[in-house]
Design an enzyme around this catalytic site. Structure first.
Site, PDB file in Angstrom:
ATOM      1  N   SER A 154       1.238  -1.206  -0.126  1.00 30.15           N
ATOM      2  CA  SER A 154       0.079  -0.079  -0.246  1.00 30.15           C
ATOM      3  C   SER A 154       0.842   0.958   0.242  1.00 30.15           C
ATOM      4  O   SER A 154       2.480   1.039   0.472  1.00 30.15           O
ATOM      5  CB  SER A 154      -1.152   0.032   1.435  1.00 30.15           C
ATOM      6  OG  SER A 154      -1.495   1.547   1.341  1.00 30.15           O
ATOM      7  N   GLN A 159      -0.137  -0.499  -4.594  1.00 26.94           N
ATOM      8  CA  GLN A 159      -1.248   0.274  -4.723  1.00 26.94           C
ATOM      9  C   GLN A 159      -0.973   1.849  -4.422  1.00 26.94           C
ATOM     10  O   GLN A 159      -0.162   2.406  -3.350  1.00 26.94           O
ATOM     11  CB  GLN A 159      -1.730  -0.377  -3.736  1.00 26.94           C
ATOM     12  CG  GLN A 159      -3.172   0.526  -3.917  1.00 26.94           C
ATOM     13  CD  GLN A 159      -3.111   1.444  -2.101  1.00 26.94           C
ATOM     14  OE1 GLN A 159      -2.850   1.705  -1.389  1.00 26.94           O
ATOM     15  NE2 GLN A 159      -3.475   3.058  -2.578  1.00 26.94           N
ATOM     16  N   TYR A 175      -1.888   6.196  -4.640  1.00 22.90           N
ATOM     17  CA  TYR A 175      -3.126   6.736  -3.891  1.00 22.90           C
ATOM     18  C   TYR A 175      -2.481   8.007  -5.220  1.00 22.90           C
ATOM     19  O   TYR A 175      -1.242   8.260  -5.108  1.00 22.90           O
ATOM     20  CB  TYR A 175      -3.309   7.659  -2.590  1.00 22.90           C
ATOM     21  CG  TYR A 175      -4.145   5.996  -1.393  1.00 22.90           C
ATOM     22  CD1 TYR A 175      -5.144   5.851  -1.849  1.00 22.90           C
ATOM     23  CD2 TYR A 175      -3.206   5.544  -0.439  1.00 22.90           C
ATOM     24  CE1 TYR A 175      -5.802   5.189  -1.192  1.00 22.90           C
ATOM     25  CE2 TYR A 175      -4.619   4.453  -0.182  1.00 22.90           C
ATOM     26  CZ  TYR A 175      -5.657   4.381  -0.278  1.00 22.90           C
ATOM     27  OH  TYR A 175      -6.275   3.546   0.555  1.00 22.90           O
ATOM     28  N   THR A 202      -5.619   3.624  -7.767  1.00 21.16           N
ATOM     29  CA  THR A 202      -6.906   3.345  -6.490  1.00 21.16           C
ATOM     30  C   THR A 202      -7.886   4.812  -6.720  1.00 21.16           C
ATOM     31  O   THR A 202      -7.565   5.725  -6.391  1.00 21.16           O
ATOM     32  CB  THR A 202      -6.813   2.505  -5.275  1.00 21.16           C
ATOM     33  OG1 THR A 202      -5.593   1.963  -5.498  1.00 21.16           O
ATOM     34  CG2 THR A 202      -7.172   2.968  -4.547  1.00 21.16           C
ATOM     35  N   ARG A 206     -14.229   6.324   9.759  1.00 13.02           N
ATOM     36  CA  ARG A 206     -14.430   5.232  10.442  1.00 13.02           C
ATOM     37  C   ARG A 206     -14.400   5.337  12.442  1.00 13.02           C
ATOM     38  O   ARG A 206     -13.489   5.832  12.947  1.00 13.02           O
ATOM     39  CB  ARG A 206     -12.731   4.228   9.952  1.00 13.02           C
ATOM     40  CG  ARG A 206     -13.295   4.652   8.738  1.00 13.02           C
ATOM     41  CD  ARG A 206     -11.298   4.189   8.372  1.00 13.02           C
ATOM     42  NE  ARG A 206     -11.771   4.589   6.756  1.00 13.02           N
ATOM     43  CZ  ARG A 206     -10.250   3.764   6.236  1.00 13.02           C
ATOM     44  NH1 ARG A 206      -8.911   3.383   6.733  1.00 13.02           N
ATOM     45  NH2 ARG A 206     -10.049   4.332   4.600  1.00 13.02           N
ATOM     46  N   LYS A 247      -8.082   0.148  -8.711  1.00 18.83           N
ATOM     47  CA  LYS A 247      -9.073  -0.608  -7.914  1.00 18.83           C
ATOM     48  C   LYS A 247      -9.947   0.324  -7.282  1.00 18.83           C
ATOM     49  O   LYS A 247      -9.473   1.564  -7.080  1.00 18.83           O
ATOM     50  CB  LYS A 247      -7.974  -0.672  -7.283  1.00 18.83           C
ATOM     51  CG  LYS A 247      -8.713  -1.370  -5.856  1.00 18.83           C
ATOM     52  CD  LYS A 247      -7.371  -1.583  -5.277  1.00 18.83           C
ATOM     53  CE  LYS A 247      -7.251  -2.811  -3.963  1.00 18.83           C
ATOM     54  NZ  LYS A 247      -8.820  -1.663  -2.876  1.00 18.83           N
ATOM     55  N   HIS A 274     -13.355  -1.192  -1.379  1.00 19.19           N
ATOM     56  CA  HIS A 274     -12.379  -0.777  -0.139  1.00 19.19           C
ATOM     57  C   HIS A 274     -12.608  -1.145   0.815  1.00 19.19           C
ATOM     58  O   HIS A 274     -12.165  -0.967   2.444  1.00 19.19           O
ATOM     59  CB  HIS A 274     -12.020   0.685  -0.397  1.00 19.19           C
ATOM     60  CG  HIS A 274     -10.947   1.038   0.369  1.00 19.19           C
ATOM     61  ND1 HIS A 274     -10.072   1.735  -0.256  1.00 19.19           N
ATOM     62  CD2 HIS A 274     -10.438   1.503   1.556  1.00 19.19           C
ATOM     63  CE1 HIS A 274      -9.038   2.391   0.090  1.00 19.19           C
ATOM     64  NE2 HIS A 274      -8.874   1.642   1.096  1.00 19.19           N
ATOM     65  N   ASP A 285     -12.907  -8.109  -4.223  1.00 18.20           N
ATOM     66  CA  ASP A 285     -11.769  -7.836  -3.239  1.00 18.20           C
ATOM     67  C   ASP A 285     -13.436  -7.970  -2.167  1.00 18.20           C
ATOM     68  O   ASP A 285     -14.353  -6.872  -2.747  1.00 18.20           O
ATOM     69  CB  ASP A 285     -11.023  -7.814  -3.310  1.00 18.20           C
ATOM     70  CG  ASP A 285     -11.181  -5.739  -2.162  1.00 18.20           C
ATOM     71  OD1 ASP A 285     -12.275  -5.351  -2.807  1.00 18.20           O
ATOM     72  OD2 ASP A 285     -10.096  -4.969  -2.716  1.00 18.20           O
ATOM     73  N   MET A 330     -13.492 -14.264   3.711  1.00 20.15           N
ATOM     74  CA  MET A 330     -13.535 -14.986   4.390  1.00 20.15           C
ATOM     75  C   MET A 330     -13.102 -15.885   4.825  1.00 20.15           C
ATOM     76  O   MET A 330     -12.673 -16.970   5.460  1.00 20.15           O
ATOM     77  CB  MET A 330     -14.233 -14.339   5.426  1.00 20.15           C
ATOM     78  CG  MET A 330     -14.522 -13.261   5.933  1.00 20.15           C
ATOM     79  SD  MET A 330     -12.786 -12.634   6.780  1.00 20.15           S
ATOM     80  CE  MET A 330     -13.655 -13.047   8.999  1.00 20.15           C
ATOM     81  N   GLY A 335      -7.121  -9.052   1.993  1.00 18.12           N
ATOM     82  CA  GLY A 335      -6.513  -7.983   2.731  1.00 18.12           C
ATOM     83  C   GLY A 335      -7.423  -8.503   4.643  1.00 18.12           C
ATOM     84  O   GLY A 335      -6.357  -9.276   5.431  1.00 18.12           O
TER      85      GLY A 335
END
Length: 421
Positions: A136, A158, A160, A186, A195, A276, A300, A331, A335, A354
């Site tokens: 990242s 990846q 940004y 991305t 968050r 992405k 994301h 993605d 799980m 991830g």
């Protein structure tokens, strides 16, 4: 009547054997983990709440993440019987090169805060498993150190688009110079998502000590010992820190990102370029028409726009629209190896993990990442054998039905309903 007799010692030992004790605590707990959820449980016990919740949490009400995981649970497999699949080939070709499994490790930020081995554990585990590793922009290990940990494997980067474009350009040049073969441009993070777990925990970079964090750390001294006795965190792009993750992202990201930026980066990047964060059919088709090397259907991990589209639900429509030749990855919410098998059956060329990777990392460092990969590999192989397929190429949409708890109403239907009311 059953004839009774005294037990004979020799026969007792024939009928049962005693398990040799395992004195290595890390190996013992990882061996006991049979699913990714088991690794998550171990990770939660061993990691301070702020770091665990940063990994485990998502945006706002975490509806996007819950729906993405539920979408994988709401599938129905259709196995073929009397189709021998004694051995299974899980290998595939993605973006011009091979992968031993149909998944790679997704880019994750601030990884060494979860567990100090961080990206080095991920890159080296990916190397040994023969799968790609993605670093990242907000990783905590340098581009060059990841290359050193995975010198002959597949490294992806990846990117940004930052407010200071030169930061992004320099990262692009460094990744190219280090031999990374694919760049993930991305597009779903013009600003930080809300968050809320991070805000409630006061999670910041670097971690701030409060009475709450100290109390939470008491039963987890190994995390703090590791954190305080290993090298200082090194960020791929942040020259200064201090603040919550959301504040850092908002200071770094640029909401004016556009197709012009994609053109600039494409002109700089010598390898494959993948976009992405695609979340609708029209954008997928436009990007494929523009000639990008691939797209990742992703929201994301539910960490940006809550109530965003479910990537797994988008997959069949996108595949029909872009055709068989386009590279489509997915993605968010994976799980279980069965999730990966279902994605491939419905048209995904590849998938990315991830949180599943980070749960393993927090549970046991490099060995924990190995365990994540082993669990998913075993689930993939078992699911394919039970479906009666010997290779990924044999998986077809007919093998999977997507069951849905939601019924989408068209705008006409909504208008008609409101008129009736």
């Amino acid at each position: 009547m059953v004839t009774r007799q005294l037990p004979k010692p020799a026969e007792i030992f024939e009928l049962m054997s005693f398990k040799k004790p395992e004195f290595n605590g890390r190996k013992r707990r990882l061996d006991a983990a049979l699913t990714i959820d088991d690794l998550r449980t171990i990770a939660k016990k061993r990691t301070p709440a702020a770091a665990f919740d940063y990994t485990d949490g998502a945006a706002e009400g975490e509806i996007s993440l819950d729906r993405a995981r539920q979408a994988f649970k709401d599938i129905e497999f259709h196995p073929d019987v009397l189709r021998p699949a004694a051995s299974v080939d899980t290998s595939t070709t993605i973006l011009g090169d091979s992968s031993a499994l149909p998944f790679g490790i997704a880019p994750t930020g601030f990884t060494r805060l979860m567990q100090t081995e961080g990206e080095i554990a991920g890159a080296s585990a990916a190397r040994d498993a023969g799968i790609p590793f993605t670093l990242s922009t907000l990783g905590t290990t340098s581009i060059e150190d990841v290359k050193a940990a995975n010198p002959y494997g597949r490294n992806w980067f990846q990117l940004y688009v930052m407010r200071d474009r030169e930061v992004s350009y320099e990262l692009t040049r460094r990744a190219a110079a280090s031999g990374f073969d694919t760049l993930f441009f991305t597009v779903d993070t013009p600003v930080a998502g809300a968050r809320l777990r991070d805000k409630r925990n006061g999670f910041s970079i670097p971690p701030q000590l409060t009475a709450g964090t100290i109390i939470n750390a008491i039963p987890r001294p190994w995390w703090w010992i590791d954190f305080l006795t290993t090298p200082k965190l090194e960020f791929a792009s942040l020259s200064s820190t201090g603040g919550t993750v959301g504040e850092l992202l908002d200071a770094a990201m640029d909401p004016t990102i556009s197709y012009d930026d994609l053109d600039v980066i494409r002109g700089m990047w010598p390898g494959k370029i993948v976009v992405k964060g695609v979340q609708n059919v029209a954008d997928a088709a436009k990007l494929v028409d523009l000639g990008v090397d691939g797209i990742v259907l992703s929201n994301h991990g539910g960490r940006q726009l809550d109530r965003a589209p479910i990537p797994f639900h988008l997959l069949p429509s996108v595949r029909r629209e872009v055709g068989d030749d386009a590279t489509v990855m997915v993605d968010t919410g994976i799980m279980n190896g069965a999730d990966i098998v279902a994605s491939v059956a419905l048209g995904a060329d590849f998938t990315l993990i991830g949180r599943a990777y980070l749960y393993g990392l927090m549970a046991g460092g490099r060995e924990g990442v190995n365990r994540t990969i082993a669990i998913l590999r075993g689930e993939i192989v078992r699911t394919m054998k039970l479906l009666g397929v010997s290779s990924l190429a044999e998986l077809q949409p007919r093998h999977v039905t997507q069951l849905s708890r939601f019924m989408r109403l068209s705008s006409d239907a909504v208008e008609a309903a409101s008129t009736t009311d």
